[in-house]
Design an enzyme around this catalytic site. Structure first.
Site, mmCIF file in Angstrom:
data_model
loop_
_atom_site.group_PDB
_atom_site.id
_atom_site.type_symbol
_atom_site.label_atom_id
_atom_site.label_comp_id
_atom_site.label_asym_id
_atom_site.label_seq_id
_atom_site.Cartn_x
_atom_site.Cartn_y
_atom_site.Cartn_z
ATOM 1 N N ARG A 10 51.233 -37.327 -77.558
ATOM 2 C CA ARG A 10 52.483 -36.984 -78.111
ATOM 3 C C ARG A 10 52.545 -35.413 -78.384
ATOM 4 O O ARG A 10 53.200 -34.850 -78.067
ATOM 5 C CB ARG A 10 53.177 -37.880 -78.790
ATOM 6 C CG ARG A 10 53.558 -39.156 -78.591
ATOM 7 C CD ARG A 10 54.145 -39.846 -79.606
ATOM 8 N NE ARG A 10 53.134 -40.089 -80.847
ATOM 9 C CZ ARG A 10 53.340 -40.095 -81.779
ATOM 10 N NH1 ARG A 10 54.056 -39.054 -82.413
ATOM 11 N NH2 ARG A 10 52.344 -40.205 -82.989
ATOM 12 N N HIS B 157 50.546 -47.081 -86.081
ATOM 13 C CA HIS B 157 50.582 -45.977 -85.368
ATOM 14 C C HIS B 157 51.498 -46.295 -84.159
ATOM 15 O O HIS B 157 51.599 -47.513 -83.592
ATOM 16 C CB HIS B 157 49.196 -45.828 -84.582
ATOM 17 C CG HIS B 157 48.780 -44.804 -83.769
ATOM 18 N ND1 HIS B 157 49.409 -44.499 -82.582
ATOM 19 C CD2 HIS B 157 48.013 -43.941 -84.122
ATOM 20 C CE1 HIS B 157 49.060 -43.140 -82.074
ATOM 21 N NE2 HIS B 157 48.209 -42.751 -82.966
#
Length: 576
Positions: free
Chosen positions: A262, A240
Site C-alpha cells: 500500500r 494488519h
C-alpha cells in the site's frame, strides 16, 4: 506421576530467541563476557519467533529532512496519545544506534540507493519514508545475522524448552527463576537465574485469522498474569489490513501481505472492483492499519465482499515487473498459493498481527518484580493504541539490547541465587502435569470456539453486548480447558499436551483483552467501540491496567503522563 525438576543454574536467563532475546544475549555477553547466559526457546534458535517473519522493515530517522522528533511525533500520533512517551523517545533515539550496529557489527545487508546510502521506503501512517529494509525479507536477514553471532559466543541454548511459570523467591525478594518443560523428554526443568528476560513475544493467535505461527500463544503474557504482574493496553490488538485469503485448508490464510504494497501505491478494491478507502479516510490506502482494517470490515459487512469474504489488493497498475522486483518474496508466496500478485487480483482480509499491550516496564526494561526484565512484544506502552508498521522490529532490537546491558550490570551486584518458592514450583507442576491421565477433552472444538468468540465479539468492531457475550463464552472455555485431560503415554514431543498448555494461555490472555476492551468506553487506535465511536479528551487520556486478582481479572485506568509533548503541541514546532 510428576518428576522432580532437573535444576539448571545460570546468571542470565533469556526466554525467547526473536530480535529482543538475541540482542539481549549479545549485549549481555558484550557487557560481561564471563557471565553465564542461557537462551531458552520453544523451538529452535534462529528458526522460530516473529522477528524472522518480518517482511516490511525497520523504522529509523536517517535521511536528510527526517529527525527523531518527526519519528517520535508519528509514533505518538499513531498511538493516539496513549504511548508511554519515555519509552517512545527511547525507541526513536536508540533505533539510530541499533541500525548501525546491525550493519557495521552484525553484518546485515540492507537495500541501498544508487549513491550508496540506505534505501528507506514508505510505510502507512508516517510523514517520512524511513523504513530500512532488505527487499521484503527484512526479518530473515536480521535473525540470520543475530543467530550467527550468538552461535559464535559462549551462550548456552535450551532449545525445545517451553516456559511454564515464573517462580518467585521464597523470601519474597523477587524472581528466583522459571519452571520449564523440556519438550524433547517431557521432563520439568527449573532454571534458577540472577536475572531473567521475558521476551517470548505476543502472537494473537486466538483470532480466526492471524499472522503469527501456531507456536506463538502468548505464553509470556499468561505467565505474567499468573504472577500478578500488571499488563497495560491489552485491548489494543493490531489487525494488519491485508492478510492473504488462500482458503480454509491452508495455514497460508492470514499471513501478511506487507504494508509496503500500500505504501508503494497498491489499491484495495471491493467486489465490484472499485476503490473504496477514500470514502473512509483522505489518506486512502496509506491510512494507518487500524483505519484500513475497520474500513475493510465495514465494506464487507455492507455487502461488498469478494467471493471468499474479503476484498482485493491490486498492484498491476504499478507495472508487474517492478512489483516482482520490489516484492519478490510476496509475489512468490502468492504464486505458491495460485495467485498473481504482480499482474492480477489477490483476496485479502484483516488479520490479527500484533499486540500493543503487555507487561508494564521501564525504559531500562525492568519490571515491578525484581530480577525480571521484559522486552519486545511481551511489553506494553511503547506503541500506545496503534503500532506503526516498521516500529515493531525496532522495538524488539532496541529494548532487547538495553535489557541485556542492564541485566549484566545488575547481575554483577547479585550474590547467591535466590531460593525458589517450593509452593510455587509445586503449583506450576500441578498445572502442567495434572491433566495427564485424565479423560480427554475436545481441544479442537475449544480452539474453534475461541477463534469464533474473539473474531466475532472481541475483534475489529466491538460493543458492550458482544464483549459481555464474549465474557461468558471465555469463562466457559476456560472451564472446558481446565477439565480437559491428556492421555499419559509418551511425553516426548507430545503435541496434544502442548496444545492444551497453549490453549490455557490463550484463553487467559483473551480474557484480559476482553476485560480491558469492556473497561475502555471510547475508541482509540486499534480499539473501536461501535457504541462509543469517538475518542475521549486526549488531554485527559488514560490507559488500562489488567491484573489477575483472587476473584479474576481486575482492570484499572491510569492517567497518561505527557512527559515530552502534550496533545495539540508538537516537538517539530519546538525543533523549528
Amino acid at each position: 506421576m510428576r518428576a522432580v525438576p532437573i535444576t539448571v543454574e545460570t546468571d542470565i536467563l533469556i526466554l525467547g530467541s526473536g530480535g529482543a532475546g538475541l540482542f539481549a544475549a549479545l549485549h549481555a555477553k558484550k557487557a560481561a563476557p564471563d557471565l553465564d547466559v542461557t537462551v531458552a526457546v520453544k523451538g529452535l534458535l534462529g528458526k522460530c519467533g516473529c522477528t524472522r517473519m518480518v517482511q516490511g522493515g525497520y523504522n529509523v530517522a536517517l535521511a536528510p529532512g527526517d529527525s527523531v522528533e518527526r519519528h517520535f511525533m508519528d509514533t505518538i500520533e499513531g498511538g493516539k496519545w496513549l504511548n508511554n512517551q519515555e519509552l517512545a523517545w527511547t525507541l526513536v533515539t536508540e533505533a539510530q544506534v541499533r541500525i548501525r550496529e546491525l550493519e557495521t557489527e552484525l553484518g546485515c545487508f540492507f537495500d541501498r540507493n544508487p549513491d550508496g546510502s540506505v534505501h528507506q521506503k514508505a510505510f502507512a501512517g508516517q510523514t517520512f519514508d524511513r523504513t530500512v529494509h532488505k527487499g521484503d525479507l527484512t526479518g530473515i536477514e536480521i535473525i540470520n545475522r543475530l543467530s550467527e553471532q550468538v552461535w559464535r559466543r559462549d551462550v548456552r541454548r535450551l532449545e525445545d524448552h517451553r516456559a511454564l511459570e515464573l517462580i518467585p523467591a521464597a523470601d519474597g525478594s523477587g524472581l528466583a527463576g522459571v519452571l520449564m518443560l523440556d519438550m524433547r523428554t517431557g521432563d520439568p526443568v527449573l532454571v534458577r537465574a540472577r536475572a531473567t528476560l521475558l521476551a517470548t513475544g505476543g502472537g494473537p493467535t486466538m483470532y480466526k485469522f492471524h499472522t503469527p505461527s501456531g507456536d506463538k500463544t502468548c505464553d509470556g503474557l499468561a505467565m505474567a498474569l499468573r504472577a500478578g504482574l500488571p499488563l497495560r493496553d491489552m485491548e489494543m490488538v493490531q489487525f494488519h489490513p491485508t492478510g492473504l485469503l488462500a482458503g480454509a485448508g491452508t495455514r497460508m490464510t492470514g499471513t501478511v501481505l506487507e504494508e509496503g504494497l500500500r505504501g508503494a501505491g497498491g489499491y484495495l478494491l471491493d467486489a465490484s472492483r472499485e476503490r473504496f478507502m477514500h470514502h473512509y479516510d483522505p489518506r486512502a490506502e496509506r491510512a494507518t492499519r487500524d483505519v484500513v482494517s475497520r474500513s475493510i470490515m465495514r465494506r464487507i459487512r455492507d455487502g461488498h465482499a469478494t467471493p471468499n469474504g474479503g476484498v482485493y489488493i491490486q498492484m498491476s497498475h504499478l507495472g508487474p515487473e517492478d512489483v516482482r522486483r520490489k516484492f519478490k518474496g510476496m509475489v512468490e508466496r502468492c504464486a505458491d498459493c495460485g495467485f498473481d500478485l504482480a499482474g492480477g487480483l489477490v483476496e485479502v482480509i484483516p488479520t490479527a498481527h500484533y499486540m500493543m499491550g503487555g507487561v508494564e516496564f521501564r525504559p531500562g526494561c525492568g519490571t515491578e518484580l525484581p530480577r525480571l526484565y521484559a522486552a519486545g512484544e511481551d511489553t506494553g506502552g511503547v506503541h500506545g493504541a496503534n503500532r506503526l508498521g516498521g516500529n515493531g522490529v525496532a522495538n524488539s532490537t532496541v529494548f532487547g539490547g538495553l535489557a541485556g546491558t542492564a541485566m549484566a550490570r545488575e547481575v554483577r551486584g547479585v550474590g547467591a541465587l535466590a531460593e525458589p518458592d517450593p509452593h510455587a514450583v509445586e503449583a506450576g507442576l500441578a498445572r502442567a502435569y495434572g491433566p495427564l491421565g485424565r479423560p480427554a477433552g475436545d481441544l479442537g472444538a475449544i480452539r474453534e470456539a475461541l477463534y469464533a468468540t474473539m473474531w466475532d465479539d472481541v475483534g475489529i468492531l466491538r460493543d458492550a453486548a458482544g464483549l459481555a457475550r464474549a465474557g461468558e463464552r471465555l469463562d466457559a472455555l476456560a472451564a472446558a480447558v481446565a477439565q480437559a485431560g491428556i492421555p499419559d503415554g509418551d511425553r516426548r514431543y507430545n503435541l496434544t499436551w502442548m496444545d492444551r498448555l497453549n490453549l490455557e494461555n490463550l484463553v487467559l490472555v483473551s480474557q484480559s483483552i476482553r476485560a480491558a476492551a469492556l473497561a475502555r468506553t471510547d475508541s482509540r487506535g486499534a480499539h473501536f467501540r461501535e457504541d462509543f465511536p469517538d475518542a475521549s479528551d486526549l488531554a485527559t487520556s488514560h490507559y488500562t491496567v489488567v491484573r489477575q486478582g483472587g476473584d479474576g481479572l481486575d482492570v484499572a485506568m491510569e492517567p497518561v503522563a505527557f512527559t515530552h509533548v502534550r496533545p495539540g503541541a508538537s516537538l517539530l514546532d519546538a525543533a523549528a
